[in-house]
Design an enzyme around this catalytic site. Structure first.
Site, PDB file in Angstrom:
ATOM      1  CD1 TRP A   6      -2.553  -1.457  -0.129  1.00 21.45           C
ATOM      2  CD2 TRP A   6      -3.341  -0.839   1.876  1.00 21.45           C
ATOM      3  NE1 TRP A   6      -3.809  -1.988   0.015  1.00 21.45           N
ATOM      4  CE2 TRP A   6      -4.318  -1.628   1.232  1.00 21.45           C
ATOM      5  CE3 TRP A   6      -3.619  -0.340   3.146  1.00 21.45           C
ATOM      6  CZ2 TRP A   6      -5.556  -1.921   1.814  1.00 21.45           C
ATOM      7  CZ3 TRP A   6      -4.840  -0.633   3.730  1.00 21.45           C
ATOM      8  CH2 TRP A   6      -5.801  -1.413   3.074  1.00 21.45           C
ATOM      9  CG  HIS A  36      10.031  -0.868  -2.364  1.00 18.17           C
ATOM     10  ND1 HIS A  36      10.108   0.291  -3.110  1.00 18.17           N
ATOM     11  CD2 HIS A  36       9.003  -1.582  -2.879  1.00 18.17           C
ATOM     12  CE1 HIS A  36       9.145   0.274  -4.032  1.00 18.17           C
ATOM     13  NE2 HIS A  36       8.463  -0.854  -3.910  1.00 18.17           N
ATOM     14  N   GLY A  53       5.332   1.985 -10.714  1.00 15.72           N
ATOM     15  CA  GLY A  53       4.476   3.175 -10.737  1.00 15.72           C
ATOM     16  C   GLY A  53       4.497   3.920 -12.055  1.00 15.72           C
ATOM     17  N   GLY A  92       1.686  -2.616  -6.215  1.00 12.80           N
ATOM     18  CA  GLY A  92       1.504  -1.302  -5.614  1.00 12.80           C
ATOM     19  C   GLY A  92       0.124  -0.749  -5.919  1.00 12.80           C
ATOM     20  N   GLY A  93       0.049   0.089  -6.934  1.00 15.83           N
ATOM     21  CA  GLY A  93      -1.189   0.799  -7.278  1.00 15.83           C
ATOM     22  C   GLY A  93      -2.435  -0.077  -7.316  1.00 15.83           C
TER      23      GLY A  93
HETATM   24  P1  13P Z   1       3.249  -0.459  -8.805  1.00 15.54           P
HETATM   25  O1  13P Z   1       2.476  -1.765  -8.877  1.00 15.54           O
HETATM   26  O2  13P Z   1       2.405   0.699  -8.423  1.00 15.54           O
HETATM   27  O3  13P Z   1       4.067  -0.250 -10.030  1.00 15.54           O
HETATM   28  O4  13P Z   1       4.296  -0.635  -7.589  1.00 15.54           O
HETATM   29  C1  13P Z   1       5.058  -1.754  -7.542  1.00 15.54           C
HETATM   30  C2  13P Z   1       5.773  -1.781  -6.246  1.00 15.54           C
HETATM   31  O5  13P Z   1       6.646  -0.969  -5.996  1.00 15.54           O
HETATM   32  C3  13P Z   1       5.388  -2.795  -5.269  1.00 15.54           C
HETATM   33  O6  13P Z   1       6.282  -2.844  -4.218  1.00 15.54           O
END
Ligand code: 13P
Length: 259
Positions: free
Chosen positions: A14, A99, A177, A238-239
């Site tokens: 998140w 990360h 992202g 992520g998103g």
């Molecule tokens: P996104 O799925 O938003 O590209 O992010 C990936 C991420 O950094 C998961 O840790």
């Protein structure tokens, strides 16, 4: 994926999103979409302030609660830090380390990533160790050398028994992202390479059993193709993990059926 030998894991990250009051409606909505499966472990790595709510409410949707960061220290005068003991005591089962956002914005070194990894394993929490190359490194043909270095550095001093409690996530920085996902071939190529590094370090059995995830703009549309790759055992999302329906679609894309 190869569920015969290793766990399939869909983990949401998140990041710095969602309030405590968002957890309940999120879980309620997710419950409506999520397949009732035992073949895929669903993890949500939430901000520290949301951990208590997720532990309490997430069970109904079979969500395992994860954290996004940990201190390398176990206790003491480290203002603002949270230790692996504290996370374990709260009931957290997974924690992201290494990360790229922490490496970049908080100057986290490979040595620190290694210390955090070991602190987590010692307290029974599974580290999700993130590795990944920048666009510049990829264009210069340095991807595999960089991944090799990051994986070995993160696992320094981790023995084969400890490795059983580790997950590795391949997250190319250029795909995070950005909406620019790695192709399934690119994801497979690096995840396979990570498995070969593990084989070199720990032997064939350890390499066959470790779950390796792909992360970077994975979404409801592209998940099935990425997850169909033999060395991609799940996703770090992520998103799309902020949207219950999309997140559930990704879980279904593992082939998880209602049981
Ligand atoms: P996104 O799925 O938003 O590209 O992010 C990936 C991420 O950094 C998961 O840790």
């Amino acid at each position: 994926m190869n569920p015969k030998y290793r766990k399939t894991i869909i983990a949401g990250n998140w990041k710095m999103n969602m309030l405590v009051s968002d957890v309940k409606p999120f879980v309620e909505e997710l419950k409506g979409y999520i397949p009732k499966t035992k073949t895929c472990e669903t993890v949500l790595c939430v901000p520290a302030v949301n951990i208590a709510a997720m532990l309490k409410l997430g069970k109904e949707a079979r969500i395992v609660c994860g954290a996004q960061d940990v201190s390398k220290y176990d206790k003491g005068a480290y203002t603002g830090e949270i230790s692996a003991s504290q996370l374990a005591d709260a009931g957290v089962k997974y924690c992201i380390v290494g990360h790229s956002e922490r490496r970049e914005y908080h100057n986290e070194s490979d040595m620190l990533v290694n210390a955090k990894t070991r602190a987590l394993i010692e307290k029974g929490i599974c580290p999700i160790i993130c590795v990944g190359e920048s666009l510049e490194q990829r264009e210069m043909g340095l991807t595999m050398a960089h991944i090799n270095y990051q994986v070995r550095a993160a696992l320094a001093g981790v023995d084969v028994t400890m490795l059983r409690h580790c997950v590795i996530a391949y997250e190319p920085i250029w795909a995070i992202g950005t909406g620019k996902t790695a192709t399934s071939d690119q994801a497979e190529e690096v995840c396979r390479e990570i498995r070969l590094i593990i084989r070199d370090m720990y032997g064939a059995r350890a390499a066959r059993s470790i779950s390796i995830l792909y992360g970077g703009s994975m979404n409801a549309k592209n998940a099935a193709e990425l997850l169909a790759q033999p060395d991609v055992d799940g996703g770090l999302i992520g998103g799309a993990s902020l949207k219950p329906q999309d997140f559930a679609t990704i879980i279904s894309a593992t082939g998880a059926d209602n049981e």
